[in-house]
Design an enzyme around this catalytic site. Structure first.
Site, PDB file in Angstrom:
ATOM      1  N   HIS A  18       0.835  -1.205   0.000  1.00  0.00           N
ATOM      2  CA  HIS A  18       0.000   0.000   0.000  1.00  0.00           C
ATOM      3  C   HIS A  18       0.877   1.264   0.000  1.00  0.00           C
ATOM      4  CE1 HIS A  18      -3.203  -2.587   2.137  1.00  0.00           C
ATOM      5  NE2 HIS A  18      -3.794  -2.184   1.026  1.00  0.00           N
ATOM      6  N   LYS A  42     -15.364  -6.984   5.558  1.00  0.00           N
ATOM      7  CA  LYS A  42     -14.532  -7.891   6.364  1.00  0.00           C
ATOM      8  C   LYS A  42     -14.559  -7.414   7.819  1.00  0.00           C
ATOM      9  CE  LYS A  42     -11.218  -7.380   2.580  1.00  0.00           C
ATOM     10  NZ  LYS A  42      -9.926  -6.810   2.240  1.00  0.00           N
ATOM     11  N   ARG A  91      -2.172  -6.449  -8.015  1.00  0.00           N
ATOM     12  CA  ARG A  91      -1.065  -7.395  -7.793  1.00  0.00           C
ATOM     13  C   ARG A  91      -1.093  -8.568  -8.759  1.00  0.00           C
ATOM     14  NH1 ARG A  91      -2.742  -8.760  -1.934  1.00  0.00           N
ATOM     15  NH2 ARG A  91      -4.697  -8.382  -3.033  1.00  0.00           N
ATOM     16  N   SER A 129      -2.805  -8.128   3.528  1.00  0.00           N
ATOM     17  CA  SER A 129      -3.007  -7.839   4.949  1.00  0.00           C
ATOM     18  C   SER A 129      -3.236  -9.144   5.706  1.00  0.00           C
ATOM     19  CB  SER A 129      -4.192  -6.890   5.119  1.00  0.00           C
ATOM     20  OG  SER A 129      -3.948  -5.698   4.413  1.00  0.00           O
TER      21      SER A 129
END
Ligand code: COA
Length: 162
Positions: A18, A42, A91, A129
């Site tokens: 990030h 989430k 990504r 993460s």
């Protein structure tokens, strides 16, 4: 003209991937607003305030980076802030599909808003993460993957649970 972009995300926690996207966005835009999403689907481990605080500390020397949080739709937030561009990192192919969907939905909601995509630099393409949380939970180190400020906070939060 002064150009500003929003880098939105959950940042639970922010990874070096990030930070890399924000720093590279600053080569194209004069200012970047790092916008932390409050209402995530989430279950976050850090509160929005904790995520904002970590990011503010990380970017404290960079006066052209503002860290803020937002609730509700991203397009409404961008509209309120008068910003027309968002930057997201990609990504891999699964990111691409998700980002493509999100960009199209945002475009339908706010045709004036553009999403700019940046390919994540090689070293960060495997990072997420969730992976970081697992590494720290089970005693691993975050060097090269997360900022030391994030590593300290993650250890405090996750290691006292086990
Ligand atoms: N490098 C490394 N990892 C990255 C990365 C990068 N450049 N970019 C994303 N990631 C990872 C994160 O680590 C995270 O991993 P995880 O799935 O293990 O948690 C994952 O990719 C995505 O996280 P992040 O980029 O922080 O945010 P997000 O995809 O959860 O954020 C919002 C999405 C907040 C931008 C989006 O949900 C949103 O706009 N919400 C507001 C409501 C709204 O407007 N909804 C309609 C949108 S169409």
């Amino acid at each position: 003209m002064n150009k500003t972009a929003i880098c939105p995300g959950s940042f639970d926690p922010p990874t070096n991937g990030h930070l890399n996207i924000v720093n590279r966005a600053l080569k194209i835009f004069d200012n970047v607003i790092v916008a932390v999403a409050v209402n995530m689907t989430k279950e976050p481990i850090f509160t929005p305030e904790e995520r904002v605080q970590m990011l503010r500390e990380i970017f404290k020397e960079q006066r052209n980076v503002e860290v803020d949080k937002f609730e509700g739709l991203l397009v409404d937030y961008a509209n309120r802030r008068g910003v027309k561009t968002m930057v997201r990192g990609i990504r891999n192919m699964s990111d691409y599909e998700y980002e493509f969907q999100m960009a199209l939905a945002n475009k339908t909601l706010a045709p004036d808003l553009e999403t700019v995509f940046m390919m994540t630099e090689g070293d960060y393409s495997h990072l997420s993460s969730s992976i970081i949380k697992e590494i720290i939970t089970f005693g691993g180190e975050g060097k090269g993957m997360i900022h030391p400020i994030v590593e300290k906070k993650l250890k405090e939060k996750l290691r006292k649970k086990i």
